[in-house]
Motif scaffolding. Structure first.
Motif, PDB file in Angstrom:
ATOM      1  N   LEU A 230      15.278 -19.135   9.184  1.00 46.88           N
ATOM      2  CA  LEU A 230      15.540 -19.067  10.623  1.00 46.88           C
ATOM      3  C   LEU A 230      15.054 -20.312  11.356  1.00 46.88           C
ATOM      4  N   GLY A 231      14.315 -21.178  10.666  1.00 52.29           N
ATOM      5  CA  GLY A 231      13.834 -22.414  11.285  1.00 52.29           C
ATOM      6  C   GLY A 231      12.535 -22.273  12.040  1.00 52.29           C
ATOM      7  N   LEU A 232      11.857 -21.143  11.910  1.00 50.39           N
ATOM      8  CA  LEU A 232      10.585 -20.951  12.607  1.00 50.39           C
ATOM      9  C   LEU A 232       9.479 -21.750  11.917  1.00 50.39           C
ATOM     10  N   HIS A 233       8.577 -22.301  12.729  1.00 54.49           N
ATOM     11  CA  HIS A 233       7.359 -22.897  12.184  1.00 54.49           C
ATOM     12  C   HIS A 233       6.322 -21.791  12.055  1.00 54.49           C
ATOM     13  N   PHE A 234       5.750 -21.625  10.854  1.00 54.17           N
ATOM     14  CA  PHE A 234       4.768 -20.563  10.650  1.00 54.17           C
ATOM     15  C   PHE A 234       3.772 -20.968   9.576  1.00 54.17           C
ATOM     16  N   GLN A 235       2.676 -20.211   9.537  1.00 50.42           N
ATOM     17  CA  GLN A 235       1.648 -20.428   8.524  1.00 50.42           C
ATOM     18  C   GLN A 235       1.457 -19.170   7.694  1.00 50.42           C
ATOM     19  N   LEU A 236       1.221 -19.383   6.401  1.00 48.44           N
ATOM     20  CA  LEU A 236       0.963 -18.292   5.468  1.00 48.44           C
ATOM     21  C   LEU A 236      -0.532 -18.238   5.199  1.00 48.44           C
ATOM     22  N   LEU A 237      -1.124 -17.052   5.379  1.00 43.27           N
ATOM     23  CA  LEU A 237      -2.573 -16.877   5.265  1.00 43.27           C
ATOM     24  C   LEU A 237      -2.911 -15.836   4.205  1.00 43.27           C
ATOM     25  N   ASP A 238      -3.892 -16.156   3.388  1.00 44.27           N
ATOM     26  CA  ASP A 238      -4.484 -15.199   2.454  1.00 44.27           C
ATOM     27  C   ASP A 238      -5.704 -14.619   3.158  1.00 44.27           C
ATOM     28  N   MET A 239      -5.670 -13.316   3.467  1.00 49.66           N
ATOM     29  CA  MET A 239      -6.629 -12.751   4.409  1.00 49.66           C
ATOM     30  C   MET A 239      -7.964 -12.399   3.755  1.00 49.66           C
ATOM     31  N   PRO A 240      -9.077 -12.586   4.503  1.00 46.14           N
ATOM     32  CA  PRO A 240     -10.411 -12.264   3.978  1.00 46.14           C
ATOM     33  C   PRO A 240     -10.629 -10.759   3.926  1.00 46.14           C
ATOM     34  N   ALA A 241     -11.682 -10.357   3.239  1.00 47.28           N
ATOM     35  CA  ALA A 241     -11.959  -8.933   3.038  1.00 47.28           C
ATOM     36  C   ALA A 241     -12.133  -8.187   4.361  1.00 47.28           C
ATOM     37  N   CYS A 242     -12.737  -8.822   5.356  1.00 45.34           N
ATOM     38  CA  CYS A 242     -12.992  -8.142   6.627  1.00 45.34           C
ATOM     39  C   CYS A 242     -11.720  -7.850   7.405  1.00 45.34           C
ATOM     40  N   GLU A 243     -10.597  -8.474   7.023  1.00 42.82           N
ATOM     41  CA  GLU A 243      -9.329  -8.253   7.701  1.00 42.82           C
ATOM     42  C   GLU A 243      -8.416  -7.301   6.936  1.00 42.82           C
ATOM     43  N   LEU A 244      -8.912  -6.736   5.848  1.00 40.75           N
ATOM     44  CA  LEU A 244      -8.101  -5.804   5.071  1.00 40.75           C
ATOM     45  C   LEU A 244      -8.297  -4.391   5.599  1.00 40.75           C
ATOM     46  N   GLY A 245      -7.208  -3.643   5.740  1.00 43.38           N
ATOM     47  CA  GLY A 245      -7.335  -2.229   6.023  1.00 43.38           C
ATOM     48  C   GLY A 245      -7.882  -1.520   4.793  1.00 43.38           C
ATOM     49  N   ALA A 246      -8.314  -0.288   4.964  1.00 39.70           N
ATOM     50  CA  ALA A 246      -8.933   0.448   3.864  1.00 39.70           C
ATOM     51  C   ALA A 246      -8.089   0.492   2.592  1.00 39.70           C
ATOM     52  N   PRO A 247      -6.737   0.592   2.661  1.00 38.09           N
ATOM     53  CA  PRO A 247      -5.970   0.718   1.421  1.00 38.09           C
ATOM     54  C   PRO A 247      -5.774  -0.597   0.666  1.00 38.09           C
ATOM     55  N   ALA A 248      -5.883  -1.734   1.340  1.00 38.38           N
ATOM     56  CA  ALA A 248      -5.435  -3.001   0.756  1.00 38.38           C
ATOM     57  C   ALA A 248      -6.455  -3.588  -0.214  1.00 38.38           C
ATOM     58  N   TYR A 249      -5.961  -4.059  -1.330  1.00 39.46           N
ATOM     59  CA  TYR A 249      -6.744  -4.810  -2.312  1.00 39.46           C
ATOM     60  C   TYR A 249      -6.621  -6.301  -2.029  1.00 39.46           C
ATOM     61  N   ARG A 250      -5.437  -6.707  -1.583  1.00 35.67           N
ATOM     62  CA  ARG A 250      -5.199  -8.083  -1.155  1.00 35.67           C
ATOM     63  C   ARG A 250      -4.078  -8.072  -0.123  1.00 35.67           C
ATOM     64  N   LYS A 251      -4.136  -8.982   0.844  1.00 38.14           N
ATOM     65  CA  LYS A 251      -3.132  -8.996   1.907  1.00 38.14           C
ATOM     66  C   LYS A 251      -2.831 -10.423   2.342  1.00 38.14           C
ATOM     67  N   TYR A 252      -1.554 -10.714   2.523  1.00 39.12           N
ATOM     68  CA  TYR A 252      -1.104 -11.979   3.107  1.00 39.12           C
ATOM     69  C   TYR A 252      -0.554 -11.708   4.499  1.00 39.12           C
ATOM     70  N   ASP A 253      -0.864 -12.589   5.448  1.00 39.23           N
ATOM     71  CA  ASP A 253      -0.280 -12.539   6.787  1.00 39.23           C
ATOM     72  C   ASP A 253       0.586 -13.770   7.007  1.00 39.23           C
ATOM     73  N   ILE A 254       1.627 -13.608   7.803  1.00 43.14           N
ATOM     74  CA  ILE A 254       2.445 -14.740   8.259  1.00 43.14           C
ATOM     75  C   ILE A 254       2.353 -14.792   9.774  1.00 43.14           C
ATOM     76  N   GLU A 255       1.971 -15.946  10.295  1.00 50.74           N
ATOM     77  CA  GLU A 255       1.845 -16.141  11.745  1.00 50.74           C
ATOM     78  C   GLU A 255       2.798 -17.236  12.195  1.00 50.74           C
ATOM     79  N   ALA A 256       3.676 -16.902  13.121  1.00 52.96           N
ATOM     80  CA  ALA A 256       4.648 -17.868  13.655  1.00 52.96           C
ATOM     81  C   ALA A 256       4.058 -18.570  14.869  1.00 52.96           C
ATOM     82  N   TRP A 257       4.416 -19.831  15.019  1.00 50.23           N
ATOM     83  CA  TRP A 257       4.025 -20.584  16.207  1.00 50.23           C
ATOM     84  C   TRP A 257       4.824 -20.070  17.394  1.00 50.23           C
ATOM     85  N   MET A 258       4.111 -19.748  18.487  1.00 52.45           N
ATOM     86  CA  MET A 258       4.730 -19.259  19.716  1.00 52.45           C
ATOM     87  C   MET A 258       4.385 -20.238  20.825  1.00 52.45           C
ATOM     88  N   PRO A 259       5.239 -21.226  21.069  1.00 51.49           N
ATOM     89  CA  PRO A 259       4.891 -22.320  21.980  1.00 51.49           C
ATOM     90  C   PRO A 259       4.653 -21.876  23.415  1.00 51.49           C
TER      91      PRO A 259
END
Length: 436
Positions: free
Chosen positions: A305-334
């Motif tokens: 789609l042409g969006l500028h975004f960053q891929l993040l490997d999330m730390p333990a404190c940002e995981l919900g109770a079920p997750a063993y590992r989680k990636y987030d994608i954050e798009a730039w919102m100018p």
């Protein structure tokens, strides 16, 4: 000989009997099975406690062992006390979070940046508008004066913004079908037990769940179709050779709490929204690879789609109770001058399957094992709309439609301003005889 009336009566009685059986059995879920070999082993207390401290501090492993030790001393005839302690033990076991992938334990409280994608848009010194300003100027969003009948953070998408929502849904679904996902329609009303088994709390004054007034079962509005998809497999056994099972759903998602933060204004965090969700049931050795596949699919969808975004490997404190590992994608919102989360994907290992009884039989026909589950967001509509309008706004007050979405918008290349009222055209005054 049956008359039409007697035949209708037989059909009605048959339906009534079937419905009665359904009502009695529809929520008859098996009890959760926790990994007590690990959790109740005193040698693991320090490790589990360390994990809890990394994971927002929710859970009390010392209390779990205290209750378990009390159970060992209960006399054989004291069934009431045994029952009370067992219920308390189950409650405390439920609150212990999943294990954490060892690679992320050293991240501290900050995510690890994996990669940037595409370039930030350049506006050459022109004013950059925030989503709500753009949508208001184009008359394609309504949020004002809705709280009196639909609540705070409600909205109407109109005109081409509503078309863009449907285009995003079709774009995501088409791509996932191409990648072997099966489309399934899911219910929005779920038993609280299903939601809790997936890791979302339904108790207390402050939680994200809307609860319904239903006399026979605690029912709630689903926060994400991940819950209904997991519930679909509750109590099932699958052959290992058939795994992984990949499904997707398009559904409305309901969240009771929103935010008053300035950076989350408008439709960034709302009470209900549409989402295309990915879900997989995997073998125990498959979930890590499936998580990477989900992550790569999300990247492909947004990169195209042409969006500028960053891929993040999330730390333990940002995981919900079920997750063993989680990636987030954050798009730039100018318009906001910030990155905003538009997607995530999580490997939940056997956290959900142990609570819902999702199992598979190994290829050698031997053991039944608890499956692993993986979930991911292919498209969360409100934040995608924010990202698209803010990134592709033009000086002439239009918004460019990304090329992959155009075939789902009748070939439109841009969204333009719509007048509030249709244009009035002058017409010739009719003579009296023409009227007659």
């Amino acid at each position: 000989m049956f008359t039409s009336r007697s035949l209708s009566l037989v059909k009605y009685k048959h339906f009534t009997a079937s419905w009665t059986r359904f009502v009695h059995h529809k929520f008859n879920l098996q009890q959760p099975t926790y990994d007590t070999d690990y959790l109740l082993n005193p040698a693991n207390i320090a490790e589990i406690q360390s994990n809890i401290e990394h994971r927002k501090g929710v859970g009390n492993i010392n209390l779990v062992h205290e209750i378990n030790n009390q159970l060992k001393t209960i006399s054989a005839g004291d069934e009431a006390e045994r029952s009370r302690l067992n219920a308390q033990l189950q409650s405390e076991l439920r609150s212990i979070p999943n294990k954490t992938h060892p690679d992320i334990l050293h991240y501290g409280t900050e995510p690890k940046l994996v990669k940037y994608y595409n370039q930030k848009p350049v506006f050459d010194g022109t004013k950059v508008f925030e989503f709500s300003e753009i949508a208001r100027k184009m008359n394609i969003l309504r949020t004002e004066k809705l709280s009196n009948f639909t609540g705070h953070k409600s909205y109407y998408l109109t005109g081409e913004l509503a078309e863009l929502e449907q285009a995003l849904i079709q774009y995501a679904v088409t791509n996932l079908l191409r990648n072997g996902f099966k489309l399934i329609t899911v219910p929005d009303v779920l038993p609280a037990r299903i939601i809790e088994s997936c890791g979302m709390n339904t108790h207390g004054e402050r939680n994200q769940v809307y609860k319904l007034n239903y006399p026979h079962e605690r029912l709630c509005l689903s926060g994400t179709s991940e819950m209904a998809l997991a519930g679909y497999f509750a109590g099932t056994e699958t052959a290992e050779a058939d795994l992984p099972l990949r499904l997707m759903a398009v559904s409305r998602c309901f969240r009771a709490e929103t935010s008053g933060l300035q950076e989350e204004k408008g439709i960034y965090r709302v009470h209900q929204f549409t989402k295309v969700e990915m879900f997989a049931v995997c073998g125990q050795q498959q979930s890590a690879a499936v998580l990477e596949q989900f992550r790569d699919l999300e990247v492909q969808l947004f990169e195209a789609l042409g969006l500028h975004f960053q891929l993040l490997d999330m730390p333990a404190c940002e995981l919900g109770a079920p997750a063993y590992r989680k990636y987030d994608i954050e798009a730039w919102m100018p318009g906001r001058g910030m990155y905003g989360e538009i997607s995530s994907c999580s490997d939940c290992t056997d956290y959900q399957s142990r609570r819902l009884g999702i199992r598979y039989r190994t290829n050698d026909g031997g053991d039944l094992r608890y499956a692993h589950t993986v979930n991911g967001t292919a498209c969360a509509i409100p934040r995608m709309l924010i990202a698209l309008l803010e990134n592709f706004q033009n000086q002439d007050y239009t918004v460019t439609v990304p090329e992959p979405l155009r075939k789902f918008m009748r070939g439109k290349t841009a969204i333009s301003r719509k007048k509030l009222l249709p244009e009035l055209k002058l017409t010739k005054r009719l003579k009296q005889e023409e009227i007659c």
